[in-house]
Design a protein around this motif. Structure first.
Motif, PDB file in Angstrom:
ATOM      1  N   LEU A 285       0.840  -1.196   0.000  1.00  0.00           N
ATOM      2  CA  LEU A 285       0.000   0.000   0.000  1.00  0.00           C
ATOM      3  C   LEU A 285       0.875   1.246   0.000  1.00  0.00           C
ATOM      4  O   LEU A 285       1.899   1.305   0.680  1.00  0.00           O
ATOM      5  CB  LEU A 285      -0.918   0.000   1.221  1.00  0.00           C
ATOM      6  N   CYS A 286       0.445   2.233  -0.752  1.00  0.00           N
ATOM      7  CA  CYS A 286       1.284   3.414  -0.926  1.00  0.00           C
ATOM      8  C   CYS A 286       0.412   4.639  -1.155  1.00  0.00           C
ATOM      9  O   CYS A 286      -0.599   4.576  -1.862  1.00  0.00           O
ATOM     10  CB  CYS A 286       2.232   3.205  -2.115  1.00  0.00           C
ATOM     11  N   ASP A 287       0.797   5.747  -0.559  1.00  0.00           N
ATOM     12  CA  ASP A 287       0.105   7.013  -0.777  1.00  0.00           C
ATOM     13  C   ASP A 287       0.576   7.616  -2.095  1.00  0.00           C
ATOM     14  O   ASP A 287       1.690   7.353  -2.544  1.00  0.00           O
ATOM     15  CB  ASP A 287       0.419   7.975   0.377  1.00  0.00           C
ATOM     16  N   ALA A 288      -0.261   8.436  -2.719  1.00  0.00           N
ATOM     17  CA  ALA A 288       0.142   9.107  -3.957  1.00  0.00           C
ATOM     18  C   ALA A 288       1.311  10.053  -3.716  1.00  0.00           C
ATOM     19  O   ALA A 288       2.115  10.311  -4.620  1.00  0.00           O
ATOM     20  CB  ALA A 288      -1.040   9.872  -4.552  1.00  0.00           C
ATOM     21  N   ASN A 289       1.413  10.587  -2.497  1.00  0.00           N
ATOM     22  CA  ASN A 289       2.610  11.349  -2.105  1.00  0.00           C
ATOM     23  C   ASN A 289       3.652  10.347  -1.643  1.00  0.00           C
ATOM     24  O   ASN A 289       3.708   9.986  -0.472  1.00  0.00           O
ATOM     25  CB  ASN A 289       2.269  12.334  -0.979  1.00  0.00           C
ATOM     26  N   ILE A 290       4.451   9.889  -2.567  1.00  0.00           N
ATOM     27  CA  ILE A 290       5.300   8.722  -2.305  1.00  0.00           C
ATOM     28  C   ILE A 290       6.491   9.015  -1.406  1.00  0.00           C
ATOM     29  O   ILE A 290       7.097   8.103  -0.863  1.00  0.00           O
ATOM     30  CB  ILE A 290       5.805   8.103  -3.630  1.00  0.00           C
ATOM     31  N   ILE A 291       6.830  10.308  -1.240  1.00  0.00           N
ATOM     32  CA  ILE A 291       7.992  10.683  -0.436  1.00  0.00           C
ATOM     33  C   ILE A 291       7.561  11.593   0.702  1.00  0.00           C
ATOM     34  O   ILE A 291       6.745  12.493   0.518  1.00  0.00           O
ATOM     35  CB  ILE A 291       9.039  11.441  -1.288  1.00  0.00           C
ATOM     36  N   GLY A 292       8.139  11.384   1.896  1.00  0.00           N
ATOM     37  CA  GLY A 292       7.875  12.263   3.025  1.00  0.00           C
ATOM     38  C   GLY A 292       8.616  13.576   2.864  1.00  0.00           C
ATOM     39  O   GLY A 292       9.843  13.618   2.875  1.00  0.00           O
ATOM     40  N   GLU A 293       7.885  14.662   2.680  1.00  0.00           N
ATOM     41  CA  GLU A 293       8.509  15.964   2.442  1.00  0.00           C
ATOM     42  C   GLU A 293       9.325  16.416   3.646  1.00  0.00           C
ATOM     43  O   GLU A 293       8.902  16.311   4.778  1.00  0.00           O
ATOM     44  CB  GLU A 293       7.453  17.020   2.126  1.00  0.00           C
TER      45      GLU A 293
END
Length: 555
Positions: A228-236
């Motif tokens: 499972l993955c969020d569309a914001n793939i990287i933690g800003e």
């Protein structure tokens, strides 16, 4: 005789009048002294109730508060009413749409007395419009010594984003050191398939592949969802989020969205480095093979949580606190769902590398002209110092911790704690559980966690979901991090340069679109090189120079 009586009565009246004046003057003097103490000290109580309007950031499921509690009437607000004589009146209460409500308030220039803003762009806009108070004196007077010590544990950078022209324009939240992201897997599924604990990203891929192909969750062949993955793939900016892929990137020595030093000692922006390109190749392959959820671009956070709680998926990357949200809900639906955390090696020496995080990501502001700007610092001092370290009788709030009530229940939906609070708490709890230290020496919040963890250990089979969440997060997950081999890469800049004000939003969109297009196969991997060139030409190179200058100026 009559004349004497008249004089006597007049004398009594005069004495009474003088006495009343003395009493009134004394009352006024006491009131003014109490008011002055309240306005200039961390813990002074207002002689009359102070009501402040609040833009309230809320949480899902009423922040898990007990039935009957509200955001205006709960353990925190009642405690603040008792100790400070203050009461919040919420102008708006929002969860997912909170930032939009704040933006609307800023645009209309119609602010509540107090609110939390979630990014420096909103803060800068408030300053430019002259809508918020200077809190420099408020901090000096009403931040307790402990609160000042907590902020000092993060170094001077904690105040960089909120100090503008030498003035403290907001009070920052503190983001404790969370450590690297963990991979959370259904251990009961692994046991069913006789799969060993993963050590590397390759191991994780193989486990997810087995979950999909062999269907230990009884979802039907091919119906189990992959990672499972969020569309914001990287933690800003290194902030710790759930359902993201930072560890996959760090497996290639890549730290997107971070300003870091390269192996050659040069300041670089991680998103445009060759290592990021290699990580994108890996993610594209995982997407093609179905290891990465093929519908991740369409998933909302709520949808992801539904897949976890319903047992449709058995894998995601997340921080140590994932048992509190969303896994506690999965446990309530299926008590046999055994979610376990694993630390994935990213480097050849067996260590796990991760980027440091922004020390602050939320900011408390006060409306310009509000009569009691000090109220925000007093709330922080009472909740995060007095209630925790001095008051041994704050039982209702202690129960909130045990019940896993979300921090958004607090009037100010922030946390203020020492940078090393996580591992300090883990060690204190562990020592108390094994009898090495007395539980009576624990802080209030630690005592709450200790009670829940001890109850879990003593009655594991009949433990509540809240006790499971406390033990799995505070002991099991933290133990995985503490006993693992980790290396932190220092993220060097979290501020905003002049060119960033104009260009950063469009550069971020360019980066996001390119990454997602490559991962989903909509664009070939060679588009990464074109992206890098465009990023540099569109202001990126200028921003890099400005960031370098800013870092050098603060040395």
């Amino acid at each position: 005789m009559r004349k004497w009586m008249i004089m006597f009565i007049m004398g009594i009246g005069l004495v009474s009048f003088i006495g009343c004046n003395i009493c009134t003057s004394s009352f006024n003097a006491n009131f003014e002294e109490e008011q002055r103490e309240a306005e200039t000290t961390p813990f002074g109580r207002y002689p009359e109730e102070v009501v402040y309007t609040l833009g309230k950031m809320t949480g899902t499921n009423n922040s898990n508060m007990p039935k009957g509690d509200t955001y205006e009437d709960n353990a925190y607000t009642r405690y603040l009413k008792e100790k400070l004589n203050i009461q919040n009146k919420d102008v708006f209460e929002e969860d997912t749409d909170y930032d939009n409500m704040v933006s609307m308030a800023i645009t209309a220039e119609d602010l509540p007395d107090v609110m939390v803003v979630s990014d420096t762009e909103q803060l800068q806009m408030l300053v430019e419009k002259d809508l918020i108070e200077d809190l420099t004196e408020v901090y000096e007077n009403c931040a307790s010594d402990t609160i000042k010590d907590i902020y000092a544990s993060y170094g001077e950078e904690i105040f960089e984003n909120v100090t503008i022209n030498g003035k403290l324009m907001a009070v920052p939240e503190t983001n404790i050191e969370n450590g690297p992201s963990l991979v959370w897997l259904r251990k009961d599924w692994m046991d069913k398939l006789h799969l060993a604990a993963p050590k590397t990203l390759d191991d994780v891929e193989e486990i997810i592949k087995q979950f999909i192909e062999k269907d230990p969750g009884n979802n039907g062949k091919g119906n189990t969802i992959g990672l499972l993955c969020d569309a914001n793939i990287i933690g800003e900016a290194g902030y710790s989020y759930e359902y993201q892929t930072d560890i996959i990137f760090s497996s290639y020595g890549s730290f997107p969205k971070q300003f870091v030093y390269s192996k050659d000692g040069e300041l670089v922006y991680g998103s445009i480095q060759p290592e990021a390109k290699e990580a994108l190749k890996r993610l594209n392959r995982m997407y093609k093979d179905g290891i990465l959820d093929s519908q991740f671009l369409l998933r909302s956070t709520g949808n992801i949580i539904d897949l976890i709680t319903s047992g449709k998926s058995g894998s995601f990357f997340g921080p140590w606190w994932a048992p509190n949200n969303p896994l506690i809900d999965a446990k309530k639906v299926n008590g046999d769902a055994d979610w376990e955390p694993y630390l994935i090696q990213t480097d050849a020496d067996g260590s796990t590398c991760y980027a440091s995080q922004n020390p602050s990501y939320k900011y408390v502001v006060v409306r310009k002209g509000y009569e009691h700007p000090e109220i925000v610092m007093k709330i922080i001092s009472v909740l995060f110092d007095y209630a925790r370290f001095q008051d041994t009788d704050a039982k209702e709030m202690a129960m909130y911790y045990k019940l896993n009530v979300d921090p958004t229940a607090r009037p100010l939906a922030i946390n203020v704690d020492y940078s090393n609070a996580l591992m300090r708490c883990y060690k204190n709890l562990t020592n108390a559980l094994i009898g090495k230290e007395k539980s009576s020496n624990l802080e209030q919040i630690e005592q709450s966690y200790y009670d829940a963890c001890k109850d879990y250990v003593n009655k594991k089979e009949n433990a509540t979901c809240e006790e499971w969440a406390a033990y799995t997060s505070r002991i099991k997950a933290c133990g995985v991090i503490e006993n693992g081999k980790t290396k932190q890469v220092k993220s060097l800049f979290f501020g905003e340069t002049e060119t960033m004000k104009e260009k950063w939003l469009s550069l971020g969109k360019l980066e996001e679109q390119t990454y997602l297009r490559i991962i989903t196969g909509e664009a070939p991997i060679k588009e990464f090189d074109a992206f890098v060139a465009k990023w540099k030409q569109s202001g990126g190179d200028t921003i890099l120079r400005e960031v370098k200058e800013s870092i050098e100026n603060t040395k």
